[in-house]
Design a protein around this motif. Structure first.
Motif, mmCIF file in Angstrom:
data_model
loop_
_atom_site.group_PDB
_atom_site.id
_atom_site.type_symbol
_atom_site.label_atom_id
_atom_site.label_comp_id
_atom_site.label_asym_id
_atom_site.label_seq_id
_atom_site.Cartn_x
_atom_site.Cartn_y
_atom_site.Cartn_z
ATOM 1 N N ILE A 33 47.638 49.289 65.383
ATOM 2 C CA ILE A 33 46.472 50.147 65.565
ATOM 3 C C ILE A 33 45.834 49.884 66.920
ATOM 4 O O ILE A 33 45.468 50.822 67.649
ATOM 5 C CB ILE A 33 45.458 49.948 64.410
ATOM 6 C CG1 ILE A 33 46.045 50.511 63.106
ATOM 7 C CG2 ILE A 33 44.115 50.609 64.732
ATOM 8 C CD1 ILE A 33 45.253 50.152 61.865
ATOM 9 N N LYS A 34 45.736 48.617 67.285
ATOM 10 C CA LYS A 34 45.171 48.245 68.581
ATOM 11 C C LYS A 34 45.979 48.873 69.717
ATOM 12 O O LYS A 34 45.414 49.376 70.694
ATOM 13 C CB LYS A 34 45.149 46.720 68.702
ATOM 14 C CG LYS A 34 44.484 46.204 69.944
ATOM 15 C CD LYS A 34 44.444 44.677 69.924
ATOM 16 C CE LYS A 34 43.807 44.130 71.183
ATOM 17 N NZ LYS A 34 43.768 42.672 71.192
ATOM 18 N N GLU A 35 47.289 48.849 69.594
ATOM 19 C CA GLU A 35 48.162 49.452 70.605
ATOM 20 C C GLU A 35 47.936 50.963 70.710
ATOM 21 O O GLU A 35 47.936 51.519 71.809
ATOM 22 C CB GLU A 35 49.622 49.162 70.290
ATOM 23 C CG GLU A 35 50.039 47.732 70.537
ATOM 24 C CD GLU A 35 51.489 47.480 70.162
ATOM 25 O OE1 GLU A 35 52.290 48.440 70.107
ATOM 26 O OE2 GLU A 35 51.820 46.303 69.920
ATOM 27 N N ILE A 36 47.747 51.616 69.574
ATOM 28 C CA ILE A 36 47.509 53.072 69.583
ATOM 29 C C ILE A 36 46.193 53.386 70.280
ATOM 30 O O ILE A 36 46.109 54.314 71.089
ATOM 31 C CB ILE A 36 47.549 53.649 68.159
ATOM 32 C CG1 ILE A 36 48.959 53.534 67.590
ATOM 33 C CG2 ILE A 36 47.077 55.102 68.154
ATOM 34 C CD1 ILE A 36 49.057 53.842 66.103
ATOM 35 N N TYR A 37 45.156 52.593 69.987
ATOM 36 C CA TYR A 37 43.878 52.793 70.671
ATOM 37 C C TYR A 37 44.027 52.585 72.176
ATOM 38 O O TYR A 37 43.467 53.339 72.976
ATOM 39 C CB TYR A 37 42.801 51.859 70.116
ATOM 40 C CG TYR A 37 42.159 52.351 68.852
ATOM 41 C CD1 TYR A 37 41.484 53.572 68.796
ATOM 42 C CD2 TYR A 37 42.194 51.594 67.691
ATOM 43 C CE1 TYR A 37 40.884 54.024 67.634
ATOM 44 C CE2 TYR A 37 41.587 52.036 66.518
ATOM 45 C CZ TYR A 37 40.938 53.252 66.505
ATOM 46 O OH TYR A 37 40.341 53.685 65.353
ATOM 47 N N ALA A 38 44.780 51.569 72.580
ATOM 48 C CA ALA A 38 45.001 51.315 74.008
ATOM 49 C C ALA A 38 45.738 52.489 74.652
ATOM 50 O O ALA A 38 45.405 52.901 75.772
ATOM 51 C CB ALA A 38 45.779 50.014 74.197
ATOM 52 N N GLU A 39 46.712 53.021 73.946
ATOM 53 C CA GLU A 39 47.458 54.172 74.459
ATOM 54 C C GLU A 39 46.538 55.384 74.607
ATOM 55 O O GLU A 39 46.575 56.083 75.621
ATOM 56 C CB GLU A 39 48.613 54.489 73.511
ATOM 57 C CG GLU A 39 49.485 55.633 73.958
ATOM 58 C CD GLU A 39 50.598 55.929 72.965
ATOM 59 O OE1 GLU A 39 51.193 57.016 73.090
ATOM 60 O OE2 GLU A 39 50.876 55.100 72.076
ATOM 61 N N ALA A 40 45.709 55.615 73.601
ATOM 62 C CA ALA A 40 44.776 56.742 73.650
ATOM 63 C C ALA A 40 43.804 56.574 74.806
ATOM 64 O O ALA A 40 43.513 57.530 75.539
ATOM 65 C CB ALA A 40 44.021 56.872 72.329
ATOM 66 N N LYS A 41 43.300 55.361 74.981
ATOM 67 C CA LYS A 41 42.374 55.081 76.085
ATOM 68 C C LYS A 41 43.062 55.320 77.422
ATOM 69 O O LYS A 41 42.466 55.886 78.348
ATOM 70 C CB LYS A 41 41.868 53.642 75.993
ATOM 71 C CG LYS A 41 40.838 53.302 77.041
ATOM 72 C CD LYS A 41 40.298 51.901 76.847
ATOM 73 C CE LYS A 41 39.204 51.599 77.851
ATOM 74 N NZ LYS A 41 38.622 50.273 77.635
ATOM 75 N N GLY A 42 44.316 54.917 77.509
ATOM 76 C CA GLY A 42 45.084 55.106 78.735
ATOM 77 C C GLY A 42 45.299 56.563 79.098
ATOM 78 O O GLY A 42 45.513 56.897 80.266
ATOM 79 N N THR A 43 45.245 57.433 78.105
ATOM 80 C CA THR A 43 45.414 58.866 78.380
ATOM 81 C C THR A 43 44.071 59.577 78.499
ATOM 82 O O THR A 43 44.034 60.802 78.598
ATOM 83 C CB THR A 43 46.274 59.545 77.299
ATOM 84 O OG1 THR A 43 45.662 59.371 76.023
ATOM 85 C CG2 THR A 43 47.684 58.979 77.278
ATOM 86 N N GLY A 44 42.963 58.798 78.479
ATOM 87 C CA GLY A 44 41.655 59.382 78.754
ATOM 88 C C GLY A 44 40.762 59.629 77.551
ATOM 89 O O GLY A 44 39.657 60.155 77.709
ATOM 90 N N PHE A 45 41.198 59.266 76.364
ATOM 91 C CA PHE A 45 40.352 59.472 75.192
ATOM 92 C C PHE A 45 39.332 58.352 75.066
ATOM 93 O O PHE A 45 39.590 57.213 75.455
ATOM 94 C CB PHE A 45 41.194 59.555 73.912
ATOM 95 C CG PHE A 45 41.975 60.831 73.804
ATOM 96 C CD1 PHE A 45 41.363 62.001 73.396
ATOM 97 C CD2 PHE A 45 43.323 60.852 74.124
ATOM 98 C CE1 PHE A 45 42.079 63.179 73.302
ATOM 99 C CE2 PHE A 45 44.049 62.021 74.039
ATOM 100 C CZ PHE A 45 43.431 63.192 73.628
#
Length: 83
Positions: A33-45
């Motif tokens: 889940i932490k990785e998914i949040y990091a990925e989302a943050k990396g794409t601007g969310f």
């Protein structure tokens, strides 16, 4: 099954080991889940907003509406309401 002080040791060990396995699985899921949040943050969310949305989606519709109504009332009381 051996009893120690009236406790079925094998049964207790089984419970403990099952819980430990589930705790490991939970840690793995939390890491995912932490990785998914990091990925989302990396794409601007905005991760903070995403967490709020997830929390709201878990709520019963009536509970969510009640919270929104109370929030709006409090914001009005503080002069912060949007018109």
């Amino acid at each position: 099954m051996s009893d120690v002080g009236g406790i079925a040791a094998d049964r207790l060990r089984s419970f403990i080991e099952r819980i430990e396995r589930l705790e490991e699985e939970k840690k793995g899921i939390q890491d995912d889940i932490k990785e998914i949040y990091a990925e989302a943050k990396g794409t601007g969310f905005d991760v903070k907003i995403m967490r709020q949305i997830i929390r709201l989606r878990k709520m019963d519709n009536a509970d969510r509406q009640e919270q929104e109504t109370i929030l709006e009332l409090y914001l009005q009381a503080l002069g912060m309401a949007t018109e």
